[in-house]
Design a protein around this motif. Structure first.
Motif, PDB file in Angstrom:
ATOM      1  N   LEU A 122       3.548   5.719  -5.798  1.00 12.73           N
ATOM      2  CA  LEU A 122       3.348   5.866  -7.238  1.00 12.73           C
ATOM      3  C   LEU A 122       2.365   6.980  -7.540  1.00 12.73           C
ATOM      4  O   LEU A 122       2.531   7.740  -8.498  1.00 12.73           O
ATOM      5  CB  LEU A 122       2.834   4.554  -7.836  1.00 12.73           C
ATOM      6  CG  LEU A 122       3.785   3.368  -7.876  1.00 12.73           C
ATOM      7  CD1 LEU A 122       3.102   2.171  -8.538  1.00 12.73           C
ATOM      8  CD2 LEU A 122       5.082   3.698  -8.604  1.00 12.73           C
ATOM      9  N   ALA A 123       1.336   7.093  -6.717  1.00 11.38           N
ATOM     10  CA  ALA A 123       0.283   8.079  -6.972  1.00 11.38           C
ATOM     11  C   ALA A 123       0.678   9.492  -6.546  1.00 11.38           C
ATOM     12  O   ALA A 123       0.293  10.466  -7.204  1.00 11.38           O
ATOM     13  CB  ALA A 123      -0.995   7.662  -6.242  1.00 11.38           C
ATOM     14  N   ASP A 124       1.478   9.602  -5.476  1.00 10.47           N
ATOM     15  CA  ASP A 124       1.666  10.915  -4.851  1.00 10.47           C
ATOM     16  C   ASP A 124       3.085  11.463  -4.879  1.00 10.47           C
ATOM     17  O   ASP A 124       3.271  12.678  -4.728  1.00 10.47           O
ATOM     18  CB  ASP A 124       1.220  10.855  -3.379  1.00 10.47           C
ATOM     19  CG  ASP A 124      -0.237  10.458  -3.225  1.00 10.47           C
ATOM     20  OD1 ASP A 124      -1.031  10.776  -4.137  1.00 10.47           O
ATOM     21  OD2 ASP A 124      -0.578   9.834  -2.203  1.00 10.47           O
ATOM     22  N   ASP A 125       4.094  10.625  -5.067  1.00 16.10           N
ATOM     23  CA  ASP A 125       5.458  11.070  -4.803  1.00 16.10           C
ATOM     24  C   ASP A 125       6.393  11.027  -6.008  1.00 16.10           C
ATOM     25  O   ASP A 125       7.537  11.481  -5.901  1.00 16.10           O
ATOM     26  CB  ASP A 125       6.075  10.227  -3.683  1.00 16.10           C
ATOM     27  CG  ASP A 125       5.335  10.411  -2.374  1.00 16.10           C
ATOM     28  OD1 ASP A 125       5.298  11.549  -1.877  1.00 16.10           O
ATOM     29  OD2 ASP A 125       4.775   9.424  -1.861  1.00 16.10           O
ATOM     30  N   ASP A 177       2.617  -4.702  -8.910  1.00  6.99           N
ATOM     31  CA  ASP A 177       2.539  -3.260  -9.150  1.00  6.99           C
ATOM     32  C   ASP A 177       3.899  -2.652  -9.472  1.00  6.99           C
ATOM     33  O   ASP A 177       4.000  -1.691 -10.241  1.00  6.99           O
ATOM     34  CB  ASP A 177       1.968  -2.552  -7.913  1.00  6.99           C
ATOM     35  CG  ASP A 177       0.605  -3.076  -7.510  1.00  6.99           C
ATOM     36  OD1 ASP A 177       0.549  -4.230  -7.056  1.00  6.99           O
ATOM     37  OD2 ASP A 177      -0.371  -2.336  -7.646  1.00  6.99           O
ATOM     38  N   HIS A 178       4.935  -3.208  -8.857  1.00  3.21           N
ATOM     39  CA  HIS A 178       6.268  -2.639  -8.999  1.00  3.21           C
ATOM     40  C   HIS A 178       6.947  -3.016 -10.316  1.00  3.21           C
ATOM     41  O   HIS A 178       7.953  -2.404 -10.694  1.00  3.21           O
ATOM     42  CB  HIS A 178       7.159  -3.120  -7.853  1.00  3.21           C
ATOM     43  CG  HIS A 178       7.328  -4.605  -7.818  1.00  3.21           C
ATOM     44  ND1 HIS A 178       6.296  -5.464  -7.504  1.00  3.21           N
ATOM     45  CD2 HIS A 178       8.401  -5.392  -8.086  1.00  3.21           C
ATOM     46  CE1 HIS A 178       6.734  -6.710  -7.558  1.00  3.21           C
ATOM     47  NE2 HIS A 178       8.008  -6.696  -7.912  1.00  3.21           N
ATOM     48  N   ALA A 179       6.403  -4.005 -11.011  1.00  2.00           N
ATOM     49  CA  ALA A 179       7.119  -4.566 -12.159  1.00  2.00           C
ATOM     50  C   ALA A 179       7.187  -3.597 -13.341  1.00  2.00           C
ATOM     51  O   ALA A 179       8.206  -3.533 -14.031  1.00  2.00           O
ATOM     52  CB  ALA A 179       6.473  -5.875 -12.598  1.00  2.00           C
ATOM     53  N   ASP A 180       6.141  -2.838 -13.589  1.00  5.43           N
ATOM     54  CA  ASP A 180       6.136  -1.913 -14.722  1.00  5.43           C
ATOM     55  C   ASP A 180       7.257  -0.890 -14.601  1.00  5.43           C
ATOM     56  O   ASP A 180       8.022  -0.667 -15.544  1.00  5.43           O
ATOM     57  CB  ASP A 180       4.787  -1.186 -14.824  1.00  5.43           C
ATOM     58  CG  ASP A 180       3.692  -2.071 -15.394  1.00  5.43           C
ATOM     59  OD1 ASP A 180       4.032  -3.097 -16.003  1.00  5.43           O
ATOM     60  OD2 ASP A 180       2.512  -1.715 -15.230  1.00  5.43           O
ATOM     61  N   GLY A 181       7.346  -0.254 -13.428  1.00  5.38           N
ATOM     62  CA  GLY A 181       8.374   0.759 -13.243  1.00  5.38           C
ATOM     63  C   GLY A 181       9.771   0.176 -13.280  1.00  5.38           C
ATOM     64  O   GLY A 181      10.692   0.768 -13.860  1.00  5.38           O
ATOM     65  N   ALA A 187      10.215  -6.242   2.828  1.00 11.72           N
ATOM     66  CA  ALA A 187       8.848  -6.698   2.555  1.00 11.72           C
ATOM     67  C   ALA A 187       8.758  -7.330   1.172  1.00 11.72           C
ATOM     68  O   ALA A 187       9.524  -7.000   0.269  1.00 11.72           O
ATOM     69  CB  ALA A 187       7.869  -5.520   2.654  1.00 11.72           C
ATOM     70  N   ARG A 188       7.835  -8.256   1.042  1.00 10.38           N
ATOM     71  CA  ARG A 188       7.552  -8.880  -0.257  1.00 10.38           C
ATOM     72  C   ARG A 188       6.239  -8.300  -0.763  1.00 10.38           C
ATOM     73  O   ARG A 188       5.189  -8.477  -0.154  1.00 10.38           O
ATOM     74  CB  ARG A 188       7.441 -10.396  -0.112  1.00 10.38           C
ATOM     75  CG  ARG A 188       7.231 -11.119  -1.444  1.00 10.38           C
ATOM     76  CD  ARG A 188       7.205 -12.626  -1.211  1.00 10.38           C
ATOM     77  NE  ARG A 188       6.021 -13.021  -0.466  1.00 10.38           N
ATOM     78  CZ  ARG A 188       4.832 -13.289  -1.023  1.00 10.38           C
ATOM     79  NH1 ARG A 188       4.674 -13.156  -2.332  1.00 10.38           N
ATOM     80  NH2 ARG A 188       3.815 -13.673  -0.285  1.00 10.38           N
ATOM     81  N   PHE A 189       6.314  -7.581  -1.892  1.00  7.67           N
ATOM     82  CA  PHE A 189       5.117  -6.927  -2.404  1.00  7.67           C
ATOM     83  C   PHE A 189       4.063  -7.943  -2.800  1.00  7.67           C
ATOM     84  O   PHE A 189       4.370  -8.999  -3.374  1.00  7.67           O
ATOM     85  CB  PHE A 189       5.438  -6.075  -3.632  1.00  7.67           C
ATOM     86  CG  PHE A 189       6.202  -4.820  -3.318  1.00  7.67           C
ATOM     87  CD1 PHE A 189       6.045  -4.173  -2.111  1.00  7.67           C
ATOM     88  CD2 PHE A 189       7.076  -4.271  -4.244  1.00  7.67           C
ATOM     89  CE1 PHE A 189       6.745  -3.018  -1.817  1.00  7.67           C
ATOM     90  CE2 PHE A 189       7.783  -3.119  -3.970  1.00  7.67           C
ATOM     91  CZ  PHE A 189       7.611  -2.488  -2.751  1.00  7.67           C
ATOM     92  N   VAL A 246       0.837  -1.198   0.000  1.00  8.93           N
ATOM     93  CA  VAL A 246       0.000   0.000   0.000  1.00  8.93           C
ATOM     94  C   VAL A 246       0.874   1.252   0.000  1.00  8.93           C
ATOM     95  O   VAL A 246       0.600   2.228  -0.718  1.00  8.93           O
ATOM     96  CB  VAL A 246      -0.954  -0.003   1.208  1.00  8.93           C
ATOM     97  CG1 VAL A 246      -1.692   1.334   1.321  1.00  8.93           C
ATOM     98  CG2 VAL A 246      -1.948  -1.145   1.089  1.00  8.93           C
ATOM     99  N   MET A 247       1.943   1.239   0.776  1.00 12.85           N
ATOM    100  CA  MET A 247       2.865   2.369   0.786  1.00 12.85           C
ATOM    101  C   MET A 247       3.445   2.607  -0.605  1.00 12.85           C
ATOM    102  O   MET A 247       3.568   3.750  -1.058  1.00 12.85           O
ATOM    103  CB  MET A 247       3.989   2.110   1.794  1.00 12.85           C
ATOM    104  CG  MET A 247       3.527   2.133   3.236  1.00 12.85           C
ATOM    105  SD  MET A 247       4.738   1.426   4.400  1.00 12.85           S
ATOM    106  CE  MET A 247       6.055   2.630   4.277  1.00 12.85           C
ATOM    107  N   TYR A 248       3.802   1.524  -1.282  1.00  9.93           N
ATOM    108  CA  TYR A 248       4.354   1.650  -2.631  1.00  9.93           C
ATOM    109  C   TYR A 248       3.322   2.228  -3.595  1.00  9.93           C
ATOM    110  O   TYR A 248       3.641   3.120  -4.394  1.00  9.93           O
ATOM    111  CB  TYR A 248       4.821   0.282  -3.124  1.00  9.93           C
ATOM    112  CG  TYR A 248       5.417   0.329  -4.507  1.00  9.93           C
ATOM    113  CD1 TYR A 248       6.726   0.737  -4.708  1.00  9.93           C
ATOM    114  CD2 TYR A 248       4.662  -0.024  -5.627  1.00  9.93           C
ATOM    115  CE1 TYR A 248       7.281   0.803  -5.977  1.00  9.93           C
ATOM    116  CE2 TYR A 248       5.203   0.034  -6.899  1.00  9.93           C
ATOM    117  CZ  TYR A 248       6.513   0.449  -7.066  1.00  9.93           C
ATOM    118  OH  TYR A 248       7.044   0.515  -8.335  1.00  9.93           O
ATOM    119  N   ARG A 249       2.094   1.750  -3.523  1.00 11.86           N
ATOM    120  CA  ARG A 249       1.050   2.265  -4.417  1.00 11.86           C
ATOM    121  C   ARG A 249       0.796   3.744  -4.166  1.00 11.86           C
ATOM    122  O   ARG A 249       0.591   4.519  -5.111  1.00 11.86           O
ATOM    123  CB  ARG A 249      -0.229   1.454  -4.220  1.00 11.86           C
ATOM    124  CG  ARG A 249      -0.131   0.020  -4.744  1.00 11.86           C
ATOM    125  CD  ARG A 249      -1.305  -0.821  -4.305  1.00 11.86           C
ATOM    126  NE  ARG A 249      -1.207  -2.174  -4.828  1.00 11.86           N
ATOM    127  CZ  ARG A 249      -1.888  -3.215  -4.355  1.00 11.86           C
ATOM    128  NH1 ARG A 249      -2.736  -3.034  -3.343  1.00 11.86           N
ATOM    129  NH2 ARG A 249      -1.730  -4.418  -4.873  1.00 11.86           N
TER     130      ARG A 249
END
Length: 215
Positions: A66-69, A112-116, A106-108, A60-63
């Protein structure tokens, strides 16, 4: 307890909110269940243990990062991509008490992280890096960011909060009066975090360029 319906997303959101109040050591499934007005065993339908919950919280922190930072348009150069990603990661981690501790290792959940990651590696390979070099460059910058934020949050747990007792630069200088250089180094160790972080990233990037001969 009530009969409130819960799902993974709501549990993770509640856990992140509680994290800012009690820190990682005080965060428990029992406390989260109480906040959600459910019995603790209900959480085990969604998370087998606390680590599984931490994995979801990190996701959730990662998502949110992506949206805010991150910049709306991804920078073209690999150097600016590394700066943008790691600066965004630091901002995201600092929103949460013990954010670096939760995120580290942590293991996502999901991909979600794969595209970037794929896009960044493609940029680096296109710039002339071997894949292994690109991976080492990226993970070195990431490790720097995680370590920097861990130390930063060890001194000041949340932005705007007072530093923990014992980290006042003036008091430190008095204690180290016999060691003038060490005393004068205080502001560079326990202050100026924004400036120091970006300068450190640029040092790493300069080292990557020199080590691998790619500019």
């Amino acid at each position: 307890m009530g009969t409130t319906k819960i799902d993974r997303s709501r549990v993770a959101d509640t856990a992140l909110r509680l994290l800012n109040e009690v820190g990682l050591d005080g965060l428990s499934l029992r406390a989260i269940a109480k906040e959600l007005d459910v019995k603790a065993p209900a959480l085990y339908w969604h998370f087998k243990d606390k680590q599984a919950l931490l994995d979801e919280m990190a996701t959730v922190m990662y998502r949110r990062m992506l949206a805010d930072d991150l910049p709306a348009a991804t920078p073209d150069g690999w150097q600016d991509q590394l700066v943008a990603y790691n600066s965004g990661l630091r901002r995201a981690l600092l929103r949460y008490r013990d954010g670096a501790k939760v995120y580290g290792g942590a293991r996502f959940a999901g991909t979600d992280h794969a595209d970037g990651l794929e896009a960044h590696l493609r940029t680096m390979v296109g710039a002339g890096f071997e894949l292994w070099q690109a991976v080492r460059a990226g993970t070195t910058a990431y490790a720097y960011t995680m370590g920097f934020v861990s130390e930063e949050q060890g001194v000041r747990p949340m932005p705007g909060e007072q530093q923990r007792e014992g980290f006042d630069v003036g008091e430190r200088a008095e204690r180290l009066a016999r060691y003038p250089l060490a005393a004068a180094a205080g502001p560079e160790i326990f202050a100026r975090y924004d400036e120091r972080f970006e300068d450190g990233l640029r040092l790493i990037i300069a080292g990557i360029e020199t080590r691998y001969g790619v500019r």
